[in-house]
Design a protein around this motif. Structure first.
Motif, PDB file in Angstrom:
ATOM      1  N   THR A 250       0.821  -1.208   0.000  1.00 57.79           N
ATOM      2  CA  THR A 250       0.000   0.000   0.000  1.00 57.79           C
ATOM      3  C   THR A 250       0.858   1.262   0.000  1.00 57.79           C
ATOM      4  O   THR A 250       2.076   1.227   0.245  1.00 57.79           O
ATOM      5  N   ALA A 251       0.192   2.390  -0.244  1.00 60.69           N
ATOM      6  CA  ALA A 251       0.884   3.679  -0.179  1.00 60.69           C
ATOM      7  C   ALA A 251       1.505   3.891   1.199  1.00 60.69           C
ATOM      8  O   ALA A 251       2.625   4.408   1.315  1.00 60.69           O
ATOM      9  N   GLU A 252       0.808   3.471   2.231  1.00 58.44           N
ATOM     10  CA  GLU A 252       1.336   3.628   3.590  1.00 58.44           C
ATOM     11  C   GLU A 252       2.669   2.902   3.741  1.00 58.44           C
ATOM     12  O   GLU A 252       3.612   3.428   4.349  1.00 58.44           O
ATOM     13  N   LEU A 253       2.761   1.691   3.177  1.00 58.99           N
ATOM     14  CA  LEU A 253       4.012   0.935   3.262  1.00 58.99           C
ATOM     15  C   LEU A 253       5.106   1.596   2.428  1.00 58.99           C
ATOM     16  O   LEU A 253       6.281   1.631   2.842  1.00 58.99           O
ATOM     17  N   ILE A 254       4.750   2.099   1.254  1.00 61.87           N
ATOM     18  CA  ILE A 254       5.737   2.768   0.404  1.00 61.87           C
ATOM     19  C   ILE A 254       6.279   4.007   1.097  1.00 61.87           C
ATOM     20  O   ILE A 254       7.487   4.283   1.098  1.00 61.87           O
ATOM     21  N   TYR A 255       5.404   4.785   1.721  1.00 59.94           N
ATOM     22  CA  TYR A 255       5.838   5.996   2.423  1.00 59.94           C
ATOM     23  C   TYR A 255       6.681   5.662   3.656  1.00 59.94           C
ATOM     24  O   TYR A 255       7.459   6.508   4.130  1.00 59.94           O
ATOM     25  N   ALA A 256       6.542   4.438   4.163  1.00 62.69           N
ATOM     26  CA  ALA A 256       7.310   4.041   5.344  1.00 62.69           C
ATOM     27  C   ALA A 256       8.734   3.603   5.002  1.00 62.69           C
ATOM     28  O   ALA A 256       9.563   3.454   5.898  1.00 62.69           O
ATOM     29  N   LEU A 257       9.027   3.380   3.720  1.00 58.78           N
ATOM     30  CA  LEU A 257      10.384   3.003   3.332  1.00 58.78           C
ATOM     31  C   LEU A 257      11.356   4.129   3.671  1.00 58.78           C
ATOM     32  O   LEU A 257      11.059   5.307   3.443  1.00 58.78           O
ATOM     33  N   PRO A 258      12.522   3.800   4.203  1.00 55.46           N
ATOM     34  CA  PRO A 258      13.491   4.847   4.550  1.00 55.46           C
ATOM     35  C   PRO A 258      13.927   5.654   3.328  1.00 55.46           C
ATOM     36  O   PRO A 258      13.980   5.127   2.206  1.00 55.46           O
ATOM     37  N   LYS A 259      14.259   6.895   3.527  1.00 47.31           N
ATOM     38  CA  LYS A 259      14.755   7.735   2.442  1.00 47.31           C
ATOM     39  C   LYS A 259      16.022   7.109   1.871  1.00 47.31           C
ATOM     40  O   LYS A 259      16.904   6.660   2.604  1.00 47.31           O
ATOM     41  N   GLY A 260      16.109   7.084   0.547  1.00 49.57           N
ATOM     42  CA  GLY A 260      17.261   6.504  -0.130  1.00 49.57           C
ATOM     43  C   GLY A 260      17.103   5.049  -0.495  1.00 49.57           C
ATOM     44  O   GLY A 260      17.955   4.487  -1.197  1.00 49.57           O
ATOM     45  N   CYS A 261      16.036   4.404  -0.052  1.00 49.31           N
ATOM     46  CA  CYS A 261      15.829   2.977  -0.311  1.00 49.31           C
ATOM     47  C   CYS A 261      15.762   2.703  -1.820  1.00 49.31           C
ATOM     48  O   CYS A 261      15.191   3.479  -2.587  1.00 49.31           O
ATOM     49  N   LEU A 262      16.336   1.585  -2.238  1.00 48.03           N
ATOM     50  CA  LEU A 262      16.242   1.106  -3.616  1.00 48.03           C
ATOM     51  C   LEU A 262      15.108   0.095  -3.703  1.00 48.03           C
ATOM     52  O   LEU A 262      15.123  -0.920  -2.995  1.00 48.03           O
ATOM     53  N   VAL A 263      14.117   0.362  -4.556  1.00 45.61           N
ATOM     54  CA  VAL A 263      13.001  -0.558  -4.775  1.00 45.61           C
ATOM     55  C   VAL A 263      13.265  -1.338  -6.054  1.00 45.61           C
ATOM     56  O   VAL A 263      13.568  -0.740  -7.102  1.00 45.61           O
ATOM     57  N   VAL A 264      13.154  -2.669  -5.975  1.00 46.03           N
ATOM     58  CA  VAL A 264      13.392  -3.536  -7.127  1.00 46.03           C
ATOM     59  C   VAL A 264      12.065  -4.174  -7.521  1.00 46.03           C
ATOM     60  O   VAL A 264      11.449  -4.892  -6.721  1.00 46.03           O
ATOM     61  N   LEU A 265      11.620  -3.935  -8.750  1.00 43.33           N
ATOM     62  CA  LEU A 265      10.363  -4.491  -9.257  1.00 43.33           C
ATOM     63  C   LEU A 265      10.657  -5.409 -10.431  1.00 43.33           C
ATOM     64  O   LEU A 265      11.119  -4.948 -11.483  1.00 43.33           O
ATOM     65  N   VAL A 266      10.342  -6.701 -10.243  1.00 42.38           N
ATOM     66  CA  VAL A 266      10.686  -7.643 -11.292  1.00 42.38           C
ATOM     67  C   VAL A 266       9.603  -8.685 -11.534  1.00 42.38           C
ATOM     68  O   VAL A 266       9.735  -9.511 -12.427  1.00 42.38           O
ATOM     69  N   THR A 267       8.519  -8.661 -10.760  1.00 42.84           N
ATOM     70  CA  THR A 267       7.418  -9.586 -11.024  1.00 42.84           C
ATOM     71  C   THR A 267       6.248  -8.811 -11.619  1.00 42.84           C
ATOM     72  O   THR A 267       6.080  -8.784 -12.829  1.00 42.84           O
ATOM     73  N   ARG A 268       5.453  -8.138 -10.818  1.00 40.97           N
ATOM     74  CA  ARG A 268       4.364  -7.321 -11.331  1.00 40.97           C
ATOM     75  C   ARG A 268       4.290  -6.019 -10.545  1.00 40.97           C
ATOM     76  O   ARG A 268       4.293  -6.022  -9.308  1.00 40.97           O
ATOM     77  N   ALA A 269       4.201  -4.913 -11.267  1.00 39.47           N
ATOM     78  CA  ALA A 269       4.211  -3.606 -10.608  1.00 39.47           C
ATOM     79  C   ALA A 269       2.957  -3.364  -9.786  1.00 39.47           C
ATOM     80  O   ALA A 269       3.004  -2.704  -8.738  1.00 39.47           O
ATOM     81  N   ASP A 270       1.829  -3.912 -10.228  1.00 42.80           N
ATOM     82  CA  ASP A 270       0.565  -3.579  -9.573  1.00 42.80           C
ATOM     83  C   ASP A 270       0.352  -4.298  -8.245  1.00 42.80           C
ATOM     84  O   ASP A 270      -0.712  -4.142  -7.634  1.00 42.80           O
ATOM     85  N   VAL A 271       1.340  -5.039  -7.775  1.00 43.71           N
ATOM     86  CA  VAL A 271       1.264  -5.486  -6.384  1.00 43.71           C
ATOM     87  C   VAL A 271       1.549  -4.301  -5.459  1.00 43.71           C
ATOM     88  O   VAL A 271       1.293  -4.367  -4.256  1.00 43.71           O
ATOM     89  N   CYS A 272       2.082  -3.218  -6.037  1.00 45.83           N
ATOM     90  CA  CYS A 272       2.398  -2.014  -5.269  1.00 45.83           C
ATOM     91  C   CYS A 272       1.446  -0.880  -5.629  1.00 45.83           C
ATOM     92  O   CYS A 272       0.851  -0.860  -6.710  1.00 45.83           O
ATOM     93  N   ASP A 273       1.352   0.080  -4.732  1.00 46.71           N
ATOM     94  CA  ASP A 273       0.706   1.341  -5.053  1.00 46.71           C
ATOM     95  C   ASP A 273       1.717   2.145  -5.873  1.00 46.71           C
ATOM     96  O   ASP A 273       2.612   2.800  -5.329  1.00 46.71           O
TER      97      ASP A 273
END
Length: 338
Positions: A250-273
């Motif tokens: 969710t957006a809440e989880l994405i906003y909780a990621l620390p500043k500078g975090c690297l997000v890796v998307l390799v299966t399906r993007a729509d599992v994320c907000d």
């Protein structure tokens, strides 16, 4: 025993190398009849195959097939019948005919056939995101600036001799990084084992995975998804897209990621907000290494393209010769020994 393989070119556009791999596997056991149809072929299987009543093993890869026509295959014992490239279900009337005839119909039990390819690609994206490999590759094509290792001003932490990473984001080695993974299945567990082998501190969340999925890959099991994101230096959601996983991150989880975090998307993007990911990437709060997106293909004017904090590829992760061949192998293994 009579084995027949029929493949439609429409199938091979999606799964090249697969039909030929089926052919080689069956040929190692004995005689096999292999037919590659011409584009636009409309004749159904019982019309394409002489004496269909003597066929005992059949692999039909998007060949025209009907329930009535399948009744002609009176000796059929085992079959793979694919009518759509990604959907392995078949029409109910066809399923009923095969069930009544006692035919063993084989389907994929999982998407493990491309697990290795996707997970290795995920590792490659991780390394590219950490070291800015695609960005510097592009930059030295158009400018000599990247060869200038002298820092601007008096800040060597920004640019020094042969230092090309961006310290505003997670960078450098996999070793020592806190890598947090959503999922522990075919893809996620392999990725976890790769980064653990390189020395990362790995934790994963997957309420449906058995305990061995974690400890065999060197990943600590995290019981709470909201805790998983709190200290992530690299965050990799690696679950398939299903009704249950859509929007799981969710957006809440994405906003909780620390500043500078690297997000890796390799299966399906729509599992994320993806709206939240886009917002944080464009604000330079996180970096992104992605093979999948919320919009595919990405418009040439998309704001994610060409950014200093984004690595992007066009949904290539799962497709290798090996994964296409493995697609055939996992079905072939279900057939009874010759």
């Amino acid at each position: 025993m009579r084995t027949v393989i029929v493949v439609n070119p429409a199938f091979e556009i999606v799964w090249p190398w697969t039909a030929d791999r089926f052919h080689s596997l069956f040929a190692a056991q004995g005689a096999v009849e292999f037919t590659r149809l011409e584009r636009g072929e409309s004749r159904t299987l019982e019309q394409l195959i002489e004496e269909p009543g003597s066929v005992t093993r059949l692999v039909s890869l998007m060949a025209p097939v009907t329930a009535d026509g399948m009744r002609e295959f009176s000796s059929l014992k085992e079959a793979v019948i694919i009518t759509q490239p990604y959907d392995h279900t078949i029409p109910e009337d066809l399923q009923q005919v095969l069930t009544e005839a006692g035919v063993k119909l084989y389907r994929h039990k999982s998407e493990g056939y491309w697990g290795q390819s996707v997970s290795e690609f995920g590792l490659a994206l991780t390394l590219c995101g950490l070291r800015r490999i695609p960005q510097t590759h592009h930059e030295i094509i158009t400018s000599l600036q990247e060869w200038d290792y002298e820092p601007a001003g008096d800040n060597p932490k920004r640019r020094g001799h042969q230092f090309g990473d961006n310290p505003d984001f997670t960078s450098g080695t996999v070793e020592g990084k806190r890598i947090r993974i959503v999922g522990a299945g075919n893809i996620a567990s392999r990725y976890a084992s790769f980064v653990h082998m390189l020395g990362a501190d790995v934790a994963a969340w997957d309420p449906f995975a058995a305990e061995p999925s974690f400890h065999r890959t060197g990943a600590r099991k995290e019981w709470h998804l909201d805790r998983l994101v709190q200290d992530a230096e690299i965050f990799a959601p690696m679950v398939p897209l299903t009704p249950q996983t859509q929007g799981l991150i969710t957006a809440e989880l994405i906003y909780a990621l620390p500043k500078g975090c690297l997000v890796v998307l390799v299966t399906r993007a729509d599992v994320c907000d993806m709206k939240a990911i886009r917002e944080r990437v464009l604000k330079d709060e996180i970096s992104l290494a992605a093979d999948v997106f919320d919009i595919e293909p990405l418009p040439l004017a998309d704001e994610l393209l060409g950014r200093h904090n984004v690595v992007h590829t066009p949904h290539n992760a799962g497709r290798t010769i090996q994964s296409n061949e493995r697609w055939a192998e996992q079905l072939f293994q279900q057939f009874l020994p010759a």
